[in-house]
Motif scaffolding. Structure first.
Motif, PDB file in Angstrom:
ATOM      1  N   TRP A   1      14.199 -11.444 -27.117  1.00  0.00           N
ATOM      2  CA  TRP A   1      13.009 -12.066 -27.816  1.00  0.00           C
ATOM      3  C   TRP A   1      13.377 -12.606 -29.192  1.00  0.00           C
ATOM      4  O   TRP A   1      12.400 -13.114 -29.791  1.00  0.00           O
ATOM      5  CB  TRP A   1      11.925 -10.905 -27.940  1.00  0.00           C
ATOM      6  N   ASN A   2      14.530 -12.128 -29.596  1.00  0.00           N
ATOM      7  CA  ASN A   2      15.154 -12.717 -30.968  1.00  0.00           C
ATOM      8  C   ASN A   2      15.205 -14.106 -31.244  1.00  0.00           C
ATOM      9  O   ASN A   2      16.227 -14.494 -30.948  1.00  0.00           O
ATOM     10  CB  ASN A   2      16.058 -11.814 -31.429  1.00  0.00           C
ATOM     11  N   THR A   3      14.209 -14.797 -31.685  1.00  0.00           N
ATOM     12  CA  THR A   3      14.331 -16.262 -31.719  1.00  0.00           C
ATOM     13  C   THR A   3      15.067 -17.004 -32.894  1.00  0.00           C
ATOM     14  O   THR A   3      15.442 -18.149 -32.946  1.00  0.00           O
ATOM     15  CB  THR A   3      12.985 -16.950 -31.863  1.00  0.00           C
ATOM     16  N   TYR A   4      15.566 -15.859 -33.651  1.00  0.00           N
ATOM     17  CA  TYR A   4      16.753 -16.264 -34.602  1.00  0.00           C
ATOM     18  C   TYR A   4      18.162 -16.358 -33.805  1.00  0.00           C
ATOM     19  O   TYR A   4      18.933 -16.940 -34.242  1.00  0.00           O
ATOM     20  CB  TYR A   4      16.823 -15.245 -35.685  1.00  0.00           C
ATOM     21  N   GLN A   5      18.290 -15.645 -32.650  1.00  0.00           N
ATOM     22  CA  GLN A   5      19.662 -15.576 -31.870  1.00  0.00           C
ATOM     23  C   GLN A   5      19.343 -16.437 -30.428  1.00  0.00           C
ATOM     24  O   GLN A   5      20.475 -16.704 -29.892  1.00  0.00           O
ATOM     25  CB  GLN A   5      19.706 -14.219 -31.637  1.00  0.00           C
ATOM     26  N   ILE A   6      18.165 -16.755 -30.086  1.00  0.00           N
ATOM     27  CA  ILE A   6      18.099 -17.266 -28.749  1.00  0.00           C
ATOM     28  C   ILE A   6      17.443 -18.831 -29.230  1.00  0.00           C
ATOM     29  O   ILE A   6      16.733 -19.102 -30.129  1.00  0.00           O
ATOM     30  CB  ILE A   6      17.306 -16.663 -27.722  1.00  0.00           C
ATOM     31  N   ALA A   7      17.946 -19.524 -28.059  1.00  0.00           N
ATOM     32  CA  ALA A   7      17.199 -21.152 -28.189  1.00  0.00           C
ATOM     33  C   ALA A   7      15.903 -20.829 -27.309  1.00  0.00           C
ATOM     34  O   ALA A   7      15.920 -20.276 -26.329  1.00  0.00           O
ATOM     35  CB  ALA A   7      18.257 -21.960 -27.720  1.00  0.00           C
ATOM     36  N   GLY A   8      15.089 -21.852 -27.753  1.00  0.00           N
ATOM     37  CA  GLY A   8      13.749 -21.857 -27.115  1.00  0.00           C
ATOM     38  C   GLY A   8      12.883 -20.843 -26.836  1.00  0.00           C
ATOM     39  O   GLY A   8      12.845 -19.827 -28.060  1.00  0.00           O
ATOM     40  N   LEU A   9      12.106 -20.699 -25.913  1.00  0.00           N
ATOM     41  CA  LEU A   9      11.092 -19.678 -25.774  1.00  0.00           C
ATOM     42  C   LEU A   9      11.502 -18.175 -25.638  1.00  0.00           C
ATOM     43  O   LEU A   9      12.559 -18.305 -24.636  1.00  0.00           O
ATOM     44  CB  LEU A   9      10.037 -19.965 -24.985  1.00  0.00           C
ATOM     45  N   PRO A  10      11.035 -17.092 -25.944  1.00  0.00           N
ATOM     46  CA  PRO A  10      11.372 -15.999 -25.565  1.00  0.00           C
ATOM     47  C   PRO A  10      11.016 -15.835 -23.812  1.00  0.00           C
ATOM     48  O   PRO A  10      10.291 -16.719 -23.722  1.00  0.00           O
ATOM     49  CB  PRO A  10      10.733 -14.833 -26.247  1.00  0.00           C
ATOM     50  N   PRO A  11      11.500 -14.823 -23.246  1.00  0.00           N
ATOM     51  CA  PRO A  11      10.981 -14.819 -21.676  1.00  0.00           C
ATOM     52  C   PRO A  11       9.574 -14.362 -21.488  1.00  0.00           C
ATOM     53  O   PRO A  11       9.130 -14.508 -20.277  1.00  0.00           O
ATOM     54  CB  PRO A  11      11.891 -13.726 -21.230  1.00  0.00           C
ATOM     55  N   THR A  12       8.944 -13.667 -22.455  1.00  0.00           N
ATOM     56  CA  THR A  12       7.418 -13.255 -22.177  1.00  0.00           C
ATOM     57  C   THR A  12       6.823 -13.604 -23.335  1.00  0.00           C
ATOM     58  O   THR A  12       7.648 -13.736 -24.432  1.00  0.00           O
ATOM     59  CB  THR A  12       7.524 -11.606 -21.895  1.00  0.00           C
ATOM     60  N   PRO A  13       5.477 -13.450 -23.412  1.00  0.00           N
ATOM     61  CA  PRO A  13       4.650 -13.394 -24.579  1.00  0.00           C
ATOM     62  C   PRO A  13       4.937 -12.156 -25.454  1.00  0.00           C
ATOM     63  O   PRO A  13       5.652 -11.276 -25.026  1.00  0.00           O
ATOM     64  CB  PRO A  13       3.078 -13.328 -24.029  1.00  0.00           C
ATOM     65  N   ILE A  14       4.631 -12.332 -26.732  1.00  0.00           N
ATOM     66  CA  ILE A  14       4.668 -11.095 -27.621  1.00  0.00           C
ATOM     67  C   ILE A  14       3.523 -10.445 -27.823  1.00  0.00           C
ATOM     68  O   ILE A  14       3.375  -9.296 -28.671  1.00  0.00           O
ATOM     69  CB  ILE A  14       5.482 -11.176 -28.921  1.00  0.00           C
TER      70      ILE A  14
END
Length: 354
Positions: free
Chosen positions: A263-276
């Motif tokens: 879920w860390n959008t500083y480290q992953i591209a695009g959207l996280p896998p689920t809502p937060i």
């Protein structure tokens, strides 16, 4: 017996019957308005009448609860007053020593006790479950844990004895209906292709700002970043990766910003896998129809809202102003995009360029 004697006997019998009838009416009227039983505990008695219950069943429930003395008396009174056609289901709070007349009037007017549970916008499934578990009028366990983002934040009326799972089911049905209503109204050219992705982005928008008027502009920032292939860099996504929907209770650490989670959008591209979180209608509407802007950054402005910027240089100036304000206030420095919504600003960090 002479005709006059017979006539006198008949008149005497009629007079006696009339007196008996009048006496019976007087007794019935007195009983109808007399004080009822004292409540077994406290100043009132709670009774629940199910939908579809007849007069006999209602009389039995009231008598068993100690609200009335005689089920037969209740049935007769209800029939004579015509109330037997008007009695309403629901939960009632009957005051101690309420008369039969008061009880019947209460059931006729439908003055039921009402209970509500509220799931605020931006609260997680874990927090929603906590709310339902704390509501003592509900019963049972939640047997099917809902997916994050699948509940419609709102205030729901619940009945005593209703199951917690049924309330969850209602919340999910409301969210499904909302998505089915709004998805066809989406703008063209959005950088996501499914309703599920829209809910994910809406949950991030929901957590990033508590200012309703800002939601569309915050949504536009994230849409613009997705279109350009930039990382979202949203602090609430980091927090969700750590707590799975629970409050963090402090600012983010540099090590947490640098740590990889799904879920860390500083480290992953695009959207996280689920809502937060569970986004509300305004946040979903904002991501489906964001305003046309060139904004790519935002940071807290010290007033409860955010300062937006189109360029990295403008953003650095906004960050500098925010950090200077925090130093004046003796608080921690701000993150690159925004502090966690409603939380403590993150530890100092270097803004990430586009």
């Amino acid at each position: 017996m002479s005709g006059s004697a017979f006539k006198a006997g008949v008149l005497s019998a009629l007079a006696t019957a009339a007196l008996i009838f009048i006496a019976a009416l007087a007794w019935a009227f007195a009983s109808y308005n007399a004080d009822g039983p004292v409540a077994r505990s406290g100043d009132e008695t709670v009774v629940v009448l199910r939908s579809g219950a007849g007069v006999a069943e209602i009389a039995g429930v009231l008598a068993e609860a100690g609200v009335i003395r005689s089920p037969t008396g209740f049935r007769i009174a209800a029939q004579l007053t015509g109330a037997d056609r008007d009695l309403r289901a629901g939960e009632y709070r009957i005051e101690s020593q309420a008369s039969l007349a008061e009880v019947i009037q209460t059931l006729r007017t439908g003055d039921v006790a009402r209970h509500f549970v509220t799931i605020p916008e931006g609260w997680s499934v874990a927090q929603a479950i906590d709310i339902l578990n704390a509501e003592d009028v509900l019963t049972g366990e939640i047997t099917e844990i809902p997916a994050e983002g699948s509940l419609m934040p709102d205030t729901y009326e619940v009945m005593r004895g209703e199951s917690r799972q049924s309330v969850i089911d209602r919340m999910q049905a409301a969210q499904t209906a909302l998505i089915e209503e709004l998805w066809p109204t989406r703008a063209e050219g959005l950088p996501f292709s499914t309703p599920e992705q829209a809910v994910i982005l809406a949950s991030i928008v929901e957590k990033e700002t508590g200012v309703a008027a800002e939601r569309p502009r915050v949504a536009a920032v994230f849409v613009n970043r997705l279109r350009l292939g930039m990382r979202l860099e949203s602090d609430p996504t980091i927090i969700y990766g750590i707590t799975q929907g629970r409050p963090l209770g402090r600012g983010l650490r540099r090590s947490e910003i640098d740590r990889h989670t799904d879920w860390n959008t500083y480290q992953i591209a695009g959207l996280p896998p689920t809502p937060i979180a569970n986004p509300g209608r305004p946040a979903i509407e904002a991501v489906l129809n964001p305003p046309t802007t060139r904004d790519l950054f935002f940071v807290a402005d010290g007033s409860g809202g955010h300062a937006f910027a189109e360029t990295y240089h403008q953003h650095l100036q906004n960050v500098a102003r925010w950090r200077a304000l925090e130093q004046e206030q003796g608080a921690a420095a701000a993150p690159a995009i925004a502090p966690p919504a409603g939380g403590t600003p993150a530890a100092p960090e270097t803004p990430t360029p586009p």
